[in-house]
Structures are given as C-alpha cells and as structure tokens.
Motif scaffolding. Structure first.
Motif, PDB file in Angstrom:
ATOM      1  N   TYR A  49       0.835  -1.193   0.000  1.00 29.66           N
ATOM      2  CA  TYR A  49       0.000   0.000   0.000  1.00 29.66           C
ATOM      3  C   TYR A  49       0.880   1.258   0.000  1.00 29.66           C
ATOM      4  CZ  TYR A  49      -3.201   3.592   1.658  1.00 29.66           C
ATOM      5  OH  TYR A  49      -3.934   4.741   1.787  1.00 29.66           O
ATOM      6  N   LYS A  50       1.955   1.197   0.839  1.00 28.49           N
ATOM      7  CA  LYS A  50       2.863   2.342   0.941  1.00 28.49           C
ATOM      8  C   LYS A  50       3.532   2.606  -0.413  1.00 28.49           C
ATOM      9  CE  LYS A  50       5.235   5.340   3.382  1.00 28.49           C
ATOM     10  NZ  LYS A  50       6.661   5.369   3.600  1.00 28.49           N
ATOM     11  N   ILE A  51       4.014   1.508  -1.024  1.00 29.74           N
ATOM     12  CA  ILE A  51       4.690   1.650  -2.323  1.00 29.74           C
ATOM     13  C   ILE A  51       3.691   2.198  -3.353  1.00 29.74           C
ATOM     14  CG2 ILE A  51       5.806   0.357  -4.206  1.00 29.74           C
ATOM     15  CD1 ILE A  51       6.779  -1.595  -1.919  1.00 29.74           C
ATOM     16  N   ASN A  52       2.503   1.622  -3.311  1.00 31.87           N
ATOM     17  CA  ASN A  52       1.452   2.024  -4.239  1.00 31.87           C
ATOM     18  C   ASN A  52       1.084   3.501  -4.043  1.00 31.87           C
ATOM     19  OD1 ASN A  52      -0.347   1.477  -6.278  1.00 31.87           O
ATOM     20  ND2 ASN A  52      -2.005   1.022  -4.847  1.00 31.87           N
ATOM     21  N   GLN A  53       1.048   3.900  -2.766  1.00 31.06           N
ATOM     22  CA  GLN A  53       0.696   5.278  -2.447  1.00 31.06           C
ATOM     23  C   GLN A  53       1.737   6.252  -3.006  1.00 31.06           C
ATOM     24  OE1 GLN A  53      -2.291   5.420  -0.971  1.00 31.06           O
ATOM     25  NE2 GLN A  53      -2.209   7.570  -1.466  1.00 31.06           N
ATOM     26  N   PHE A  84       0.444   4.381   8.814  1.00 34.10           N
ATOM     27  CA  PHE A  84       0.402   5.024   7.495  1.00 34.10           C
ATOM     28  C   PHE A  84      -1.024   5.430   7.122  1.00 34.10           C
ATOM     29  CE2 PHE A  84       4.233   2.376   6.195  1.00 34.10           C
ATOM     30  CZ  PHE A  84       5.073   3.469   6.112  1.00 34.10           C
ATOM     31  N   LEU A  85      -1.941   4.608   7.624  1.00 34.11           N
ATOM     32  CA  LEU A  85      -3.336   4.796   7.207  1.00 34.11           C
ATOM     33  C   LEU A  85      -4.115   5.673   8.177  1.00 34.11           C
ATOM     34  CD1 LEU A  85      -4.031   1.085   6.246  1.00 34.11           C
ATOM     35  CD2 LEU A  85      -3.667   2.973   4.684  1.00 34.11           C
ATOM     36  N   GLN A  86      -3.410   6.196   9.168  1.00 33.95           N
ATOM     37  CA  GLN A  86      -4.116   7.036  10.127  1.00 33.95           C
ATOM     38  C   GLN A  86      -3.932   8.497   9.786  1.00 33.95           C
ATOM     39  OE1 GLN A  86      -4.533   6.106  14.203  1.00 33.95           O
ATOM     40  NE2 GLN A  86      -3.173   4.379  13.964  1.00 33.95           N
ATOM     41  N   ARG A  87      -4.969   9.249  10.059  1.00 35.90           N
ATOM     42  CA  ARG A  87      -4.949  10.666   9.719  1.00 35.90           C
ATOM     43  C   ARG A  87      -3.781  11.378  10.406  1.00 35.90           C
ATOM     44  NH1 ARG A  87      -9.250  14.041   8.055  1.00 35.90           N
ATOM     45  NH2 ARG A  87     -10.772  12.459   8.538  1.00 35.90           N
ATOM     46  N   GLY A  88      -2.968  12.024   9.607  1.00 34.22           N
ATOM     47  CA  GLY A  88      -1.884  12.855  10.132  1.00 34.22           C
ATOM     48  C   GLY A  88      -0.775  12.109  10.843  1.00 34.22           C
ATOM     49  N   ASP A  89      -0.731  10.793  10.703  1.00 32.82           N
ATOM     50  CA  ASP A  89       0.295  10.029  11.413  1.00 32.82           C
ATOM     51  C   ASP A  89       1.407   9.615  10.456  1.00 32.82           C
ATOM     52  OD1 ASP A  89       1.550   8.864  13.473  1.00 32.82           O
ATOM     53  OD2 ASP A  89      -0.017   7.412  13.945  1.00 32.82           O
ATOM     54  N   LYS A  90       2.556   9.277  11.009  1.00 33.72           N
ATOM     55  CA  LYS A  90       3.632   8.779  10.166  1.00 33.72           C
ATOM     56  C   LYS A  90       4.547   7.871  10.985  1.00 33.72           C
ATOM     57  CE  LYS A  90       6.702  12.744  10.760  1.00 33.72           C
ATOM     58  NZ  LYS A  90       7.534  13.718  10.085  1.00 33.72           N
ATOM     59  N   ILE A  91       5.408   7.144  10.277  1.00 31.49           N
ATOM     60  CA  ILE A  91       6.328   6.248  10.966  1.00 31.49           C
ATOM     61  C   ILE A  91       7.726   6.860  10.898  1.00 31.49           C
ATOM     62  CG2 ILE A  91       7.395   3.957  10.883  1.00 31.49           C
ATOM     63  CD1 ILE A  91       4.708   2.893   9.896  1.00 31.49           C
ATOM     64  N   TYR A  92       8.349   6.973  12.049  1.00 32.87           N
ATOM     65  CA  TYR A  92       9.711   7.519  12.087  1.00 32.87           C
ATOM     66  C   TYR A  92      10.705   6.394  11.837  1.00 32.87           C
ATOM     67  CZ  TYR A  92       7.570  11.687  14.019  1.00 32.87           C
ATOM     68  OH  TYR A  92       6.796  12.805  14.199  1.00 32.87           O
ATOM     69  N   ARG A 117      -8.186   2.175   5.458  1.00 32.87           N
ATOM     70  CA  ARG A 117      -7.857   2.472   4.069  1.00 32.87           C
ATOM     71  C   ARG A 117      -9.023   3.224   3.391  1.00 32.87           C
ATOM     72  NH1 ARG A 117      -7.700  -0.324  -0.763  1.00 32.87           N
ATOM     73  NH2 ARG A 117      -5.824   0.128  -1.972  1.00 32.87           N
ATOM     74  N   LYS A 118     -10.221   2.751   3.705  1.00 33.12           N
ATOM     75  CA  LYS A 118     -11.423   3.379   3.139  1.00 33.12           C
ATOM     76  C   LYS A 118     -11.568   4.813   3.675  1.00 33.12           C
ATOM     77  CE  LYS A 118     -16.205   2.281   2.251  1.00 33.12           C
ATOM     78  NZ  LYS A 118     -17.367   1.532   2.720  1.00 33.12           N
ATOM     79  N   ASN A 119     -11.270   4.972   4.947  1.00 29.77           N
ATOM     80  CA  ASN A 119     -11.349   6.322   5.541  1.00 29.77           C
ATOM     81  C   ASN A 119     -10.408   7.293   4.848  1.00 29.77           C
ATOM     82  OD1 ASN A 119     -13.165   5.399   7.369  1.00 29.77           O
ATOM     83  ND2 ASN A 119     -11.794   5.408   9.120  1.00 29.77           N
ATOM     84  N   ARG A 120      -9.188   6.798   4.541  1.00 28.83           N
ATOM     85  CA  ARG A 120      -8.223   7.682   3.877  1.00 28.83           C
ATOM     86  C   ARG A 120      -8.680   8.025   2.469  1.00 28.83           C
ATOM     87  NH1 ARG A 120      -7.176   7.723   8.249  1.00 28.83           N
ATOM     88  NH2 ARG A 120      -8.615   9.430   7.871  1.00 28.83           N
ATOM     89  N   LEU A 121      -9.289   7.034   1.814  1.00 26.75           N
ATOM     90  CA  LEU A 121      -9.802   7.283   0.467  1.00 26.75           C
ATOM     91  C   LEU A 121     -10.899   8.353   0.517  1.00 26.75           C
ATOM     92  CD1 LEU A 121      -9.811   6.338  -2.537  1.00 26.75           C
ATOM     93  CD2 LEU A 121     -11.691   4.836  -1.928  1.00 26.75           C
ATOM     94  N   LYS A 122     -11.771   8.221   1.516  1.00 25.91           N
ATOM     95  CA  LYS A 122     -12.854   9.201   1.678  1.00 25.91           C
ATOM     96  C   LYS A 122     -12.287  10.584   1.943  1.00 25.91           C
ATOM     97  CE  LYS A 122     -16.714   6.463   3.397  1.00 25.91           C
ATOM     98  NZ  LYS A 122     -17.487   6.169   4.604  1.00 25.91           N
TER      99      LYS A 122
END
Lengths: 351, 464
Positions: free
Chosen positions: A7-11, B408-416, B38-43
């Motif tokens: 998904y990450k790569i795709n994104q 990755f799929l959460q609003r405003g979040d990221k992985i360090y 994933r659906k939430n992010r698409l929305k």
C-alpha cells in the motif's frame, strides 16, 4: 505486513503519478489560456475521456486551483470561460460518475461545487444530475450534491431538491441543511420567499431547518410565519423554531400568540412552553410579567430557568416580584435571585 | 495414567480450539480494521467528509483529584481546540492540593451561584466558579470527594450547560481536532448516542497548540510496550467491533456522549471500578431492552493523548485496577452472556472479552499446569512444543508490527525511521516479557478482587 508495504509503495507511486498528471493538466490549461483564439477553448475528446478516471479528475481539479484562485481577474475570467465552453463535457461526466460508487459520485459533486459549473439562471442537465446525486443514501454524496446546488444559486433547483428529499423521506441533518442554505450563492431573499411559499411540501424535519434558515437570513418573513404559529396542530419542533424566530425578530403585535404558548399544559409540550418563556424576554408588558411569574413555578426546570431569564431581561423591579421572592417556592426563588443578581452585576460592570 | 492422558487430551483439544478462535478473531479484526482505515483515507482524499466549524455545543468534563501538576497544561491545551462552541468544566473532586486555586487564579474565575439541576447522583457540590479564557467558558466545580471518577463526572453532567459532553482525564491532551472528528459522527447517523476516540500515549510526544509535532516512540521499554498494546486495542479491536455496533467500552480517556442518553440510564455508576465500560454496557442493555434504535461509534481520527505509567510498579497498580473493573463489569452485565436478544454484542464482543480477557489468566495458568504435567509424565513432544511456541511468537509479533505499520493509514500520522527497528524489538519483548508480567498482575487482581476492589493508589506522572 506485505499488504501495508504494498500500500505504501502504491501510495508513493500514486502520489508521483498524481503530481505528473497535475502538471500535465497545468500545461494543458496554460496552452489554452495563452491562446487568443477562443474557438480553441473547447477541450479535445481525448482529454475529456481521461477525466473518466477519478485520478485524472483529481489532478484536473488540483491543476485548476491555480487559475480559480489566481490574483489576476483576467486569468480567473478566462478559466471560467474555459469551463463554460466545456460544460457539456461535465454533463457527460456526471452520467459517467453517476454509474460509479458513492465515494466517486460525492467527489464529482464536490468538483462541480468548487468549480461552480453553473450560473444562477441555468437550470439544466448538470443541475438535474446533482439533484439525482442528492437522493443518494450516502450522506457525503448528498451533502456535496446539495452544496453544488447552493453554489449554482438556482432557486428552483434548491426548492425542487428539498421537495424530492421530503417525498422520498430522505432525512438530511437539519443543521447541515440550514448551514448549507446560508451558503446559497444566488438571491437569498428570493430563496427564502420561495421556500416559504412551498412550506407545506416539506416534511417537519426540513421545515425546522428552513425556519432556522429564515431566522439567520433576516426578518423579511416575520409577518408570514405567524400564520404557522397560530396553527395549534403544528409539530412541536416547528413551534420551538418559530418561537426562536420571534425571539430574534420581536413583533409586539404577535405577543398574544406567543403568550398563549406559555399557558398550554406543560406536560404535553414543555419544550414549547420553555421556548415561549425565553422569547417573551423581548415582549415587555404587565401581561408578560404576570405569565412569566406563573411559569416560574412550573415543574419543568427549563421553563423555570427561561422564565427567570426573561424576567431579569425585562428589567422588572424587585418590588414587583416580592410575591415570588418572599414566597414558599424555593426553586422559583432560587432561579429568580440568581438571574436578577447577574443582571445587576452586568449593569455595574457596564457603568 | 489413563486420567492424565485423558486430561492432556481434553486440554489439548481445548487449547487447539481456544487458540484457533483467538487467531481467527484477531486476524479477522486486524484485516477489517485496516480495510476500514484504508477506506477512511480514500474518503478523506476524495472529500467525502462533513467539514464544519462546529456541529453542536459540547461540554468538556475534566475530573481532577490532586492534579496541580498537570491541570493548567490540560486546560490550556483544551482552550486550543479547533471547535467553535464548547465549555470546559473542571471538577475538583475534593483535592487536598492547590488544583482549584491554580484554576481560579490562572483563569480569573469568579464565584457563581447558579442553581444546579441534579439529574444524576453525585456527592455534594460545594462551590462553583466561572469565567472565560480566550472567549471559552470555564467552570470550576468544587465538590466533596466521591472517591472515584464516576462521581466527579456525574457532578460535571449536573453542572454542564450543553447537550453533549466529553469525558476525559485531567492528565491528558485532547488533540485539537478531536471534537470535530468525533462530533460529526452524530450528524452522519441520528441514532448515535456516544462516540469513542483513540487513546494514544503522550510520553515523549511534543505538542504545539494541542497538536502533536513529534510522535516518535518513547524509548522507555514499559512505555513502548504499552504504545504497541494501545495500537492493537484501539486499531484492531475497536474498529472491528465498531463495524457491528458492539464496542463494549469507550475508554474513560476520551468519549463524547449525548447527555440525555447518559441521564436516561442514571449517569455513571460510582460503585463501578470500570465506570467507563460500565456506562457503555448499561447503554447497550438499556437501548436493546427497550428496543430503542441506537448506535455507539468509534473513530480513530479523534485522538486523545494520555500519560502511560513508566514504572513497572505503577503499571501493575493500573492494570490490576483495570482487571478488577473488567471482572466487576462482566459479572454485573452477565445478562449479555450468550444471550441471542443482544445479538452481536453477546455473540462476539462479550464472548471475546469473556474468553480472551477475563478468562485469559486462568487459561494461561492452565497452560502452565498442562506443560508441567506433560513434562513430569514425559508426554511432552519438546520439538513440537517449541515449534508451536515459535509459531505463536511469530504470529503475535507479525500482528503487532502489521498494526503498527497501519499508522500510514491514520490521519496525520507517520512512521519515524528509528522507530521501526525499535518496534520490532519491542514486539518480541512484549510477547516474551510484558505478557508474562500482565499474566501475573491479572492473577493477582483476580485473587485480590474482593479485598482491593475499591482501593485506589496514585500513579507517578511527568509534566506534560
């Protein structure tokens, strides 16, 4: 794990592609807008077909933002001209996206709103498409389609869509409806008049939302709405909305009608009694004070609270309230003392 | 000998089904949750969202007992909320420190004699102060100590002015957009009576205007393991249960409630140790019994940051209390056990909580006994046992990492970058060290249930 990595790569790939597509649309718009020949403003078929893809539509929209929000009036005007020249393509796209899922449909409606495809005098295919979208079960699709209709600014379209929603018993939250109507880009006063003229065609949920819209949009209906308030059989929520209207725009000659709501049996419709008590704070007079003093002893908390607020607001002297202040009703006394003290404190602060 | 064989055979079958059920449930839960994210992010990307300045007025209830260290930071952060209409109600539950004084002085509050409508039971309210800070109404309620959060929240419900309220803790930071993202769920569905948000660990996170700016994972192993545990609970379990309206809990850390619905069931139960779960279970039972259409929702987009215990002793205290609360709630609402009247709540959620939360320490204990018996009777296939243990370890680690990656799929979040290796390491440590510790705590909590049910001891906190 694998799917998330994928998904990450795709994104990332999608983001890159989106960037590329957006740039391509920008170049395309630039080539149009720098061309003096207005005939060439018509979009080529192959570009139109690209817009069948949601990704392309997103890139198209992002690229268009530069022109819609341009500081130069000329650029904005030319882009608007470009959109108008190609309106038939948006109509076709409306049908294409109509066959897609609700998320895509909602997005297309959003684009129509943002690009403001129609003018207020137009009631054509794209308006009809938005009306169809508004009947969708998805709240986002409905909201975006309604927003598009508000942005188009056509009164008949807005009127018709709410009649259709009412007929199909599709409920849209009243606050969303009121807030949306306040964003209407056309003649807001004429819209209010028109909605009032067809008031009985809407179901109670929409009627409440419309009264709230009337309240926020001005006092022009104050001599018409009283008819509804005089009809005793009206829905409780509608009565409360009307009373709030007459609190904001007080008309002294209608005081008796409002007062009559203070005397209806509390058990049945205490919400109406409570709202009437609050509205009466704008209707001075001996009869009002007398009625509010009676309401102070109601068994309903909100009736007592609002009656006390209104008495304080009306500036009634304490000696006229001695029967309550020295009476045995502890709750009435407590509310009254609190609000009168508050009024005094505010007066001192203002001095 | 025959009896031992029979014992090992029966327990073997039991564990096979037990583990299969567990693995199926969490795999299914994780998959559905990630799909929903994933659906939430698409929305979000396609503008399928209700975006308003505010939806309805909200009272934020902050119960505080001896919170002088954190209360001002909490209220300051609350005043940064990205929402137009709300009030902050701080309930000083008979603090012996300067909690109340700090609030009164800092926000220049004045004594307020407004009549109070007692709608849900609470200990006597002594004084009310009110004022404004940055045009946001702030109310301070001083009451007699009720000995628990439930009583304080009930007092807050009685004093609050607005039809919806948020219940939270005094040592938390409510993310600036939390009200917006939770309130809009009430607009999407008229039947919604409560919305839970995601609780995340604030230790080591930096904030600016109530928004996190650096969310790197804290390197304290106890905190890290809790971070992973919270992700599993709030991403996998809550989103999954939300899909069929059967979340049994809205964490006391952050919940948005329709006030009328809570008043209708009598407010929070001050006798309950797990008052948050108790309320949600009561709402479920009340609405199902009276056949009132309702929905209790969960949104991972509304985030509240809480301080996790960073010492083992404090963690033990907290978890023992939680487990006792769970036992109490499960017992009080035993009507939900395999009761078809309650549909998915009974069949899935309650059964899951019963088997894999409440009974987990006993099952684990049984497992240890079975291994000991098998070793003593020379019936243990050591290579197979190691293989199974390794498989389980890999499954748990993969599950944790998968859910961690869903950031990755959460609003405003990221992985360090540095967090990934640390997470993998901690995922192993969690299974090998944290879970055995939790097992002991749960056994201890169960054994001391009657004696220590209502005991409460403070937990050390850092300044936020």
């Amino acid at each position: 794990m694998f799917s998330i990595s994928l998904y990450k790569i795709n994104q990332k790939r999608k983001d890159k592609k989106h960037f590329k597509l957006t740039n391509r649309w920008r170049v395309y718009f630039d080539s149009f807008l720098t061309n003096e020949n207005t005939e060439s403003l018509t979009m080529q078929q192959k570009y139109y077909k690209k817009l069948h893809s949601t990704e392309e539509l997103m890139a198209f929209f992002e690229a268009s933002l530069k022109y819609i929000h341009s500081d130069q009036i000329k650029v904005r005007g030319e882009f608007r001209q470009f959109l108008r020249e190609n309106k038939r393509f948006f109509v076709s796209l409306g049908y294409v996206y109509g066959k897609k899922g609700s998320i895509s449909k909602a997005y297309f409606a959003f684009i129509c709103e943002q690009l403001c495809i129609n003018n207020p005098e137009e009631y054509d295919e794209i308006t009809k498409i938005m009306m169809e979208y508004a009947l969708e079960p998805s709240i986002y699709c409905r909201e975006n389609a309604l927003k598009a209709l508000y942005a188009f600014g056509n009164i008949d379209a807005v009127l018709e869509v709410f009649i259709k929603l009412s007929r199909n018993n599709i409920i849209h939250h009243r606050k969303l409806v009121t807030d949306g109507l306040l964003e209407f880009k056309g003649d807001s006063a004429a819209l209010a008049e028109s909605l009032y003229d067809h008031f009985d065609k809407f179901n109670p949920e929409y009627q409440v939302a419309l009264i709230d819209f009337f309240r926020f949009s001005g006092e022009r209906l104050k001599n018409k709405l009283i008819k509804l308030l005089k009809q005793r059989a009206t829905d409780k929520d509608i009565v409360c909305a009307l009373l709030r209207y007459y609190r904001k725009y007080p008309v002294q000659k209608y005081k008796d009608t409002i007062l009559s709501y203070l005397t209806i049996p509390n058990d049945e419709e205490w919400e109406c009694v409570s709202t009437a008590a609050l509205a009466l704070g704008k209707y001075p007079g001996e009869d009002t004070i007398h009625a509010l003093k009676s309401a102070l002893t109601s068994k309903y908390w909100y009736v007592r609270l609002n009656a006390a607020r209104s008495i304080a607001k009306l500036g009634v002297e304490e000696d006229k309230l001695m029967d309550i202040l020295q009476g045995q009703d502890f709750y009435a006394k407590e509310q009254l003392i609190y609000h009168i003290t508050n009024r005094k404190e505010k007066m001192i602060q203002n001095v | 000998m025959y009896n031992i064989d029979l014992f090992l055979f029966v327990t073997g079958i039991f564990f096979a089904f037990y583990m299969f059920g567990y693995a199926t449930y969490i795999t299914l839960g994780g998959t559905i949750s990630i799909w929903n994210l994933r659906k939430n992010r698409l929305k979000e990307r396609m503008e399928n969202e209700l975006d308003h300045d505010f939806f309805f007025p909200i009272s934020i209830l902050v119960p505080a007992y001896n919170e002088a260290k954190t209360i001002l930071t909490t209220v300051d952060h609350l005043s940064e909320m990205d929402y137009k209409l709300f009030e902050i109600v701080v309930i000083d539950d008979g603090s012996t420190d300067t909690t109340a004084l700090l609030i009164i002085d800092n926000y220049n509050l004045k004594k307020d004699y407004k009549p109070i409508r007692i709608q849900v039971p609470s200990k006597e309210i002594l004084e009310v102060y009110s004022g404004e800070f940055n045009s946001i109404p702030i109310v301070l309620v001083r009451k007699k100590n009720g000995g628990n959060k439930a009583d304080a929240i009930n007092a807050g419900i009685n004093i609050s002015s607005y039809p919806y309220f948020v219940s939270m803790d005094a040592d938390e930071i409510l993310q600036a957009d939390a009200l917006k993202y939770s309130a809009r769920l009430f607009f999407e569905d008229d039947k919604v009576i409560a919305v839970g948000g995601q609780i995340r660990i604030a230790n080591g996170v930096e904030f600016e205007k109530a928004m996190p700016i650096d969310m790197r994972m804290n390197r304290n192993p106890i905190v890290s393991m809790q971070t992973l545990e919270y992700i599993r609970a709030f991403i996998a379990s809550r989103i999954f249960h939300d899909t069929f309206n059967s979340n049994l809990n809205i964490s006391g850390g952050f919940g948005l409630f329709k006030k009328d619905a809570v008043i209708a069931v009598g407010g929070y139960d001050s006798n309950s140790v797990g008052e948050d779960m108790d309320l949600v279970l009561r709402l479920h039972v009340h609405h199902r019994t009276h056949q009132i259409p309702y929905s209790i929702k969960y949104t991972p987009d509304a985030v509240c940051w809480t301080q996790a215990p960073f010492k083992l002793k404090d963690l033990g205290k907290q978890r023992a209390r939680w487990h006792r609360g769970l036992i109490q709630c499960m017992w009080n609402y035993r009507v939900l056990f395999l009761n078809p009247k309650f549909k998915a709540i009974s069949l899935f959620s309650y059964t899951y909580y019963f088997l894999y939360e409440l009974m987990a320490p006993f099952t684990e204990l049984l497992g240890i006994i079975v291994i000991c018996v098998a070793v003593m009777t020379n019936k243990l296939n050591i290579s197979f046992a190691i293989l199974i243990a390794l498989l389980y370890l890999c499954f748990c680690v993969l599950h944790t990492i998968l859910l961690y990656m869903s950031k990755f799929l959460q609003r405003g979040d990221k992985i360090y970058k540095g967090d990934v290796a640390w997470t993998i390491f901690m995922a192993f440590a969690e299974v090998l060290l944290f879970r055995p510790v939790l097992f002991m705590i749960r056994i201890y909590a169960t054994l001391t249930y009657k004696r220590k049910l209502h005991s409460w001891s403070s937990i050390e906190r850092e300044n936020l």
